[in-house]
Design an enzyme around this catalytic site. Structure first.
Site, PDB file in Angstrom:
ATOM      1  CB  SER A 115      -0.877   0.005   1.257  1.00  0.00           C
ATOM      2  OG  SER A 115      -1.525   1.255   1.434  1.00  0.00           O
ATOM      3  CE1 TYR A 121      -3.607  -1.861   5.779  1.00  0.00           C
ATOM      4  CE2 TYR A 121      -3.406   0.326   4.810  1.00  0.00           C
ATOM      5  CZ  TYR A 121      -3.553  -1.039   4.666  1.00  0.00           C
ATOM      6  OH  TYR A 121      -3.631  -1.589   3.398  1.00  0.00           O
TER       7      TYR A 121
END
Length: 258
Positions: A143, A156
């Protein structure tokens, strides 16, 4: 019968096998479809095996139940899939948007176990098969959170930063072997990701208000492109974002100028 010096018919070769974790929905499911379309024999693996079975029936592949946080489940996967050329680590996800001062320790632990340790377990179990294939490829679904940060995203971003470090380390450790390593790092993708993270469809929909996010198919097409390059070509780190997203903290909502 062929004449001397004239080669006979070429024996058919079996398609390369590609296994995708987290294949029950979103990017994982789209990747199974894209790799099947590219000629791979596919194995869809996830906890929700009934969804994988439906997907396997659709593309003519196989389905295997897998919980990447369970060592016994990963061992069973390696036994069920003894030969594989491509492994796409798509299992993962995010939980919560609390600031660090209020973060849920168990949520962080769950994210780390799935996004990082899950990759470790599956990689260790399947690396021997990747080596035997003579043209192995490890794809990590990272990501932009693996190299950027934003308020409320520390849990995250921490696990995706860790995954980015794992990928770079793998590249060094596997250097000199016929095993490629690729990290695909998307920005905003409209899947079940935001629903799982935020807990409501209304809150998830607001994430994408006023812009066109990436789709699961957009990311899957890039994965399929990466694993179909010639064996000497390794797309090391691929970043893709919606046009409206400059980085993790800056998103334009509304009509684009042009």
């Amino acid at each position: 019968m062929t004449s001397p010096g004239v080669p006979g018919p070429t024996a058919p070769t079996s398609p390369r096998t590609a296994l995708v974790t987290g294949a029950s929905s979103g990017i994982g499911a789209a990747t199974v479809r894209a790799l099947a379309a590219a000629g791979f024999a596919t194995v869809a693996a996830a906890r929700r095996v009934e969804r994988c079975q439906e997907l396997a029936a659709e593309v003519g592949g196989r389905a295997v139940q897998l919980d990447v946080t369970d060592a016994a489940s990963v061992a069973a996967l390696a036994e069920a899939v003894p030969e594989v050329s491509v492994v796409v680590h798509s299992a993962g996800g995010a939980l919560g948007t609390d600031p660090v001062s209020e973060a849920d320790v168990e949520g962080w632990r769950t994210m780390y176990d799935t996004n990082v340790l899950g990759v470790l377990r599956v990689h260790q179990a399947l690396l021997p098969a990747l080596r035997r294939s003579g043209n192995g490829h490890v794809v990590l679904l990272g990501s932009i959170a693996g190299f950027e940060v934003y308020p409320g995203g520390a849990g995250y971003t921490a696990v995706k930063h860790a995954l980015n470090a794992v990928r770079r380390t793998m590249r060094q450790e596997l250097n000199g072997e016929l095993v490629r390593v690729t990290e695909i790092a998307p920005g905003m993708v409209e899947t079940e990701f935001s629903l799982v993270r935020l807990g409501s469809e209304e809150a998830a929909a607001k994430v994408y208000d006023g812009l066109t996010p990436l789709s699961a198919e957009d990311v899957a097409e890039v994965i399929a492109f990466a694993v179909t390059r010639p064996p000497h070509v390794d797309l090391d780190h691929v970043v893709l974002r919606p046009v409206a997203q400059a980085d993790a903290a800056h998103v334009h909502r509304g009509p684009l100028r042009g």
